[in-house]
Design a protein around this motif. Structure first.
Motif, PDB file in Angstrom:
ATOM      1  N   ARG A 168       0.817  -1.222   0.000  1.00 58.31           N
ATOM      2  CA  ARG A 168       0.000   0.000   0.000  1.00 58.31           C
ATOM      3  C   ARG A 168       0.846   1.265   0.000  1.00 58.31           C
ATOM      4  O   ARG A 168       0.349   2.355  -0.185  1.00 58.31           O
ATOM      5  CB  ARG A 168      -0.953  -0.016   1.211  1.00 58.31           C
ATOM      6  N   PHE A 169       2.142   1.112   0.207  1.00 60.16           N
ATOM      7  CA  PHE A 169       3.022   2.274   0.225  1.00 60.16           C
ATOM      8  C   PHE A 169       3.419   2.704  -1.179  1.00 60.16           C
ATOM      9  O   PHE A 169       3.781   3.847  -1.426  1.00 60.16           O
ATOM     10  CB  PHE A 169       4.266   1.967   1.066  1.00 60.16           C
ATOM     11  N   LYS A 170       3.347   1.739  -2.110  1.00 59.95           N
ATOM     12  CA  LYS A 170       3.474   2.035  -3.546  1.00 59.95           C
ATOM     13  C   LYS A 170       4.826   2.581  -3.992  1.00 59.95           C
ATOM     14  O   LYS A 170       4.903   3.343  -4.954  1.00 59.95           O
ATOM     15  CB  LYS A 170       2.366   3.003  -3.996  1.00 59.95           C
ATOM     16  N   THR A 171       5.903   2.257  -3.291  1.00 58.90           N
ATOM     17  CA  THR A 171       7.226   2.602  -3.816  1.00 58.90           C
ATOM     18  C   THR A 171       7.989   1.305  -4.019  1.00 58.90           C
ATOM     19  O   THR A 171       7.688   0.297  -3.380  1.00 58.90           O
ATOM     20  CB  THR A 171       8.045   3.479  -2.851  1.00 58.90           C
ATOM     21  N   LYS A 172       9.008   1.357  -4.877  1.00 59.52           N
ATOM     22  CA  LYS A 172       9.790   0.166  -5.143  1.00 59.52           C
ATOM     23  C   LYS A 172      10.626  -0.181  -3.912  1.00 59.52           C
ATOM     24  O   LYS A 172      10.739  -1.331  -3.513  1.00 59.52           O
ATOM     25  CB  LYS A 172      10.699   0.411  -6.360  1.00 59.52           C
ATOM     26  N   ARG A 173      11.167   0.843  -3.331  1.00 55.84           N
ATOM     27  CA  ARG A 173      12.014   0.687  -2.148  1.00 55.84           C
ATOM     28  C   ARG A 173      11.122   0.412  -0.939  1.00 55.84           C
ATOM     29  O   ARG A 173      10.023   0.928  -0.836  1.00 55.84           O
ATOM     30  CB  ARG A 173      12.761   2.015  -1.973  1.00 55.84           C
ATOM     31  N   SER A 174      11.601  -0.401  -0.002  1.00 52.76           N
ATOM     32  CA  SER A 174      10.806  -0.754   1.175  1.00 52.76           C
ATOM     33  C   SER A 174      10.435   0.481   1.988  1.00 52.76           C
ATOM     34  O   SER A 174      11.255   1.356   2.248  1.00 52.76           O
ATOM     35  CB  SER A 174      11.599  -1.704   2.057  1.00 52.76           C
ATOM     36  N   LYS A 175       9.180   0.531   2.440  1.00 52.34           N
ATOM     37  CA  LYS A 175       8.758   1.659   3.276  1.00 52.34           C
ATOM     38  C   LYS A 175       9.551   1.705   4.576  1.00 52.34           C
ATOM     39  O   LYS A 175       9.715   2.758   5.188  1.00 52.34           O
ATOM     40  CB  LYS A 175       7.256   1.577   3.577  1.00 52.34           C
ATOM     41  N   LEU A 176      10.063   0.546   5.003  1.00 50.09           N
ATOM     42  CA  LEU A 176      10.783   0.493   6.276  1.00 50.09           C
ATOM     43  C   LEU A 176      12.174   1.094   6.171  1.00 50.09           C
ATOM     44  O   LEU A 176      12.856   1.302   7.164  1.00 50.09           O
ATOM     45  CB  LEU A 176      10.874  -0.956   6.770  1.00 50.09           C
ATOM     46  N   LEU A 177      12.605   1.361   4.917  1.00 54.84           N
ATOM     47  CA  LEU A 177      13.941   1.931   4.712  1.00 54.84           C
ATOM     48  C   LEU A 177      13.910   3.396   4.336  1.00 54.84           C
ATOM     49  O   LEU A 177      14.952   4.022   4.175  1.00 54.84           O
ATOM     50  CB  LEU A 177      14.685   1.133   3.629  1.00 54.84           C
ATOM     51  N   VAL A 178      12.718   3.987   4.204  1.00 54.93           N
ATOM     52  CA  VAL A 178      12.695   5.414   3.833  1.00 54.93           C
ATOM     53  C   VAL A 178      13.410   6.221   4.911  1.00 54.93           C
ATOM     54  O   VAL A 178      13.241   5.971   6.103  1.00 54.93           O
ATOM     55  CB  VAL A 178      11.276   5.989   3.605  1.00 54.93           C
ATOM     56  N   PRO A 179      14.251   7.171   4.468  1.00 53.81           N
ATOM     57  CA  PRO A 179      14.993   7.956   5.454  1.00 53.81           C
ATOM     58  C   PRO A 179      14.109   8.996   6.132  1.00 53.81           C
ATOM     59  O   PRO A 179      13.330   9.675   5.477  1.00 53.81           O
ATOM     60  CB  PRO A 179      16.089   8.618   4.618  1.00 53.81           C
ATOM     61  N   ILE A 180      14.219   9.061   7.416  1.00 44.43           N
ATOM     62  CA  ILE A 180      13.537  10.097   8.194  1.00 44.43           C
ATOM     63  C   ILE A 180      14.623  10.743   9.045  1.00 44.43           C
ATOM     64  O   ILE A 180      15.247  10.073   9.872  1.00 44.43           O
ATOM     65  CB  ILE A 180      12.445   9.497   9.099  1.00 44.43           C
ATOM     66  N   GLY A 181      14.881  12.015   8.787  1.00 47.84           N
ATOM     67  CA  GLY A 181      15.967  12.665   9.512  1.00 47.84           C
ATOM     68  C   GLY A 181      17.293  11.948   9.307  1.00 47.84           C
ATOM     69  O   GLY A 181      18.089  11.813  10.230  1.00 47.84           O
ATOM     70  N   GLY A 182      17.514  11.429   8.097  1.00 49.19           N
ATOM     71  CA  GLY A 182      18.782  10.808   7.767  1.00 49.19           C
ATOM     72  C   GLY A 182      18.952   9.378   8.271  1.00 49.19           C
ATOM     73  O   GLY A 182      20.030   8.799   8.152  1.00 49.19           O
TER      74      GLY A 182
END
Ligand code: CTP
Ligand code: MG
Length: 229
Positions: A15-29
């Motif tokens: 449901r996050f709809k990106t190729k890259r895992s949502k668990l790896l998106v950077p937040i504050g680096g």
């Protein structure tokens, strides 16, 4: 209490709809799941923390964890459903901890207060979860183009979050009793529906959001506590 923490992180993030895992998106680096694990780790002196991931990601996740000073967290292979991943985690426990705390990898803002509150509640009956009381008026619908069938009594309705805490022996007994049926549950508390164990509910936190859709990430960045913007 002696507690093992199990963190399911083996999902597809569809449901996050990106190729890259949502668990790896950077937040504050820092990747989202590193926030989850460091917030969880400082919330309680767990006997062990086990994170479940997809088979192909095990070694990549291990190196990511060491990069963020989280090498004490054990990485194991998860399953096809969230519930199966958690069961893999319980089976992989090495400590003799008598309590199990389950927390979604996709909820980065878990707080110490919330962990303590849920643990305290579980102590009384052997099981507890945190949840948000339904504040909106709740409609039951039917049909492909939904139309209202009924208005529910919201005073008894809660939206489940994690952490959820269980006496290990009680959780293992439910796995045994339910067999394959246990693998379809959307949270661990559901395994106790219709059982004799009473699952206590404590109030969750609005900030304890589960990142599911791209909009959730925007919400997190906008409302998130210091350090996650
Ligand atoms: N999870 C897991 N194993 C699975 C499926 C989900 O460990 N087979 C984990 C996810 O990684 C997530 C948590 O369970 O941390 C909550 O699930 P959800 O928010 O639904 O994440 P996904 O299943 O990854 O997303 P989606 O349902 O949109 O595909
Ligand atoms: Mg899912």
């Amino acid at each position: 209490l002696d507690v093992a923490a199990i963190v399911p992180a083996a999902g597809q993030g569809r449901r996050f709809k990106t190729k890259r895992s949502k668990l790896l998106v950077p937040i504050g680096g820092k990747p989202l799941l590193a926030h989850t694990l460091s917030n969880l780790r400082r919330s309680y002196p767990f006997k062990e923390i086990i994170i479940l991931t997809k088979k192909d990601d095990v070694s990549r996740l291990r190196s990511l964890l060491s990069r963020y000073g989280l090498s004490g967290v054990r990485v194991e292979e998860g399953g096809r459903t969230r519930a199966e991943s958690v069961r893999c985690g319980v089976r992989a426990m090495k400590s003799a901890a008598r309590w199990v705390l389950v927390h979604d990898a996709a909820r980065p803002l878990v707080s110490k207060k919330l962990v303590r509150r849920t643990l305290d509640a579980a102590r009384a009956t052997g099981a507890a979860l945190c949840a948000m009381p339904a504040t909106a008026t709740v409609k039951r619908t039917a049909g492909k183009v939904p139309t209202v069938v009924a208005t529910e009594d919201r005073s008894a309705l809660w939206l489940a979050q994690t952490p959820q805490v269980f006496r290990r022996s009680a959780l293992e007994a439910r796995y045994l009793a339910l067999g394959r049926k246990a693998l379809q549950a959307t949270d661990e508390a559901a395994l106790f529906d219709g059982s004799r164990t009473r699952v206590r509910v404590v109030e969750g936190e609005l900030s304890n959001i589960k990142v599911t859709t791209p909009g959730d990430l925007a919400w997190l960045r906008f409302h998130g506590k210091a350090g996650v913007q």
